[in-house]
Each structure stands twice: as C-alpha cells, then as structure tokens.
Scaffold this motif. Sequence first.
Motif, short mmCIF file in Angstrom:
data_model
loop_
_atom_site.label_atom_id
_atom_site.label_comp_id
_atom_site.label_asym_id
_atom_site.label_seq_id
_atom_site.Cartn_x
_atom_site.Cartn_y
_atom_site.Cartn_z
N PRO A 1 62.55 15.98 55.55
CA PRO A 1 63.33 14.78 55.87
C PRO A 1 64.85 14.98 55.93
O PRO A 1 65.55 14.13 56.47
N VAL A 2 65.37 16.08 55.40
CA VAL A 2 66.83 16.28 55.39
C VAL A 2 67.30 17.38 56.34
O VAL A 2 68.47 17.75 56.32
N LEU A 3 66.40 17.88 57.18
CA LEU A 3 66.76 19.00 58.04
C LEU A 3 67.41 18.61 59.37
O LEU A 3 68.04 19.46 60.01
N ASP B 1 60.35 27.57 62.29
CA ASP B 1 59.94 26.60 63.31
C ASP B 1 61.13 25.95 64.01
O ASP B 1 61.04 25.59 65.18
N ARG B 2 62.25 25.80 63.29
CA ARG B 2 63.42 25.12 63.86
C ARG B 2 64.49 26.10 64.35
O ARG B 2 65.54 25.67 64.83
N GLY B 3 64.25 27.39 64.20
CA GLY B 3 65.24 28.38 64.64
C GLY B 3 66.53 28.32 63.84
O GLY B 3 67.60 28.58 64.39
N GLU C 1 53.32 23.22 51.05
CA GLU C 1 53.25 21.84 51.53
C GLU C 1 54.20 20.94 50.74
O GLU C 1 54.88 20.08 51.31
N TRP C 2 54.26 21.13 49.42
CA TRP C 2 55.13 20.29 48.59
C TRP C 2 56.60 20.50 48.98
O TRP C 2 57.34 19.53 49.14
N VAL C 3 57.01 21.76 49.14
CA VAL C 3 58.40 22.04 49.53
C VAL C 3 58.68 21.44 50.90
O VAL C 3 59.73 20.81 51.11
N ALA C 4 57.76 21.59 51.84
CA ALA C 4 57.96 21.01 53.18
C ALA C 4 58.13 19.50 53.11
O ALA C 4 58.98 18.93 53.80
N GLU C 5 57.37 18.83 52.26
CA GLU C 5 57.50 17.38 52.10
C GLU C 5 58.88 16.99 51.57
O GLU C 5 59.41 15.94 51.95
N PHE D 1 59.82 28.67 50.03
CA PHE D 1 58.65 28.17 50.75
C PHE D 1 59.07 27.35 51.97
O PHE D 1 58.23 26.91 52.75
N ALA D 2 60.38 27.17 52.15
CA ALA D 2 60.89 26.52 53.36
C ALA D 2 61.10 27.53 54.49
O ALA D 2 61.59 27.15 55.56
N THR D 3 60.74 28.80 54.30
CA THR D 3 60.90 29.78 55.38
C THR D 3 60.18 29.37 56.66
O THR D 3 60.74 29.56 57.74
#
Length: 170
Positions: free
Chosen positions: A61-63, A84-86, A53-57, A77-79
């Motif tokens: 915002p920059v993806l 999800d975004r392909g 969750e921390w890495v996703a936070e 942990f961003a895998t």
Amino acid sequence: MADRRAVLVPGRGYDTRGPLFAYVGEALRRLGFKVHEVTWQVPRDLRIDRAPEWVAEQVTPVLDGADLLVGKSLGAFATPLAADRGLRAVWLTPLLNNPDVLDGLGRATAPCLLVGGTADSVWDGAVARRLSPHVLEVPDADHSMLVPGPLARSAEALGRVCTAVEDFVR
C-alpha cells in the motif's frame, strides 16, 4: 523539495528507529529523497513460510511513487515487490538463506545494493556477489551490523553502510 521517494521497511526486531535506518534515512534525505518509514507490529507467531505474504500486505500500500526500497532482514521479503515494480533497492542484512528472498533478488531488473556482515548467519558473501555487483560486506559484523571490540568499530561500520548507500543512489 524532495523529488524522489524512498520506502524504509524494517526487520522483525529492528525498526526504522534503529541506527542503520536512522542514518541511512538521513543520508537519503540529504540526497533529496522524501523518506517513508514503514511501521509494523510483527505477529509473534509469524511463521517464515507466511512472511512473504505478510510483508507484501504491509508494504504494497505504500509503494506508489517509490523510487527506492530499503529493507532490513524480514523486510527483505519485499524483494519480489521490488522486482515486480523495477525498483532500485538497498537490502540491509537480507536473508540470503531464504528461497523467497533469493527468488526476488534473482528476478530483479533494477540495481540493488546488498549489505551484510561475515558474522551474520543469514549472510553469504559469495551469493551476494553473484546476485549484484553492488555489495558491501563488513568483516565480523553481525545481523545488526555490530562488530566486536570498541564501539567505534561498529560506528565505523555504520559509516561504511551510509557511504555505500550514498554512492549507490547518486
């Protein structure tokens, strides 16, 4: 002008100024990528169960507009975000012993390059090869992709990583 965008996601103690990111970032720039380097201050008390969750936070915002995600260690942990975004992804020393990372890798529909060393306790070459046909495994490399002996061996390993990334994104 860069027509592709890569997001570099650091590890806990390995930020985007480290050799892997410095050279991989330069390789990507030379191939026409605009590179965005995530910077963060990892909370000292960040527990592994809170890391996804921390890495996703930090990363979500920059993806927007990203074509490639490059993450190291904690950054893996961003895998799930890549899945999800392909997004195509390069995972440097991913935590292949963590179910959250493995779940994201298992759900990925876009190709990913997995990079690790046989002296890294969180690397499992057999698992990596099962998850992706794009794998670079460096004998004797540790979690920083350093190998024992003369420093030139570690520089050679760094060169192999850069070449693998260049070949993967072309």
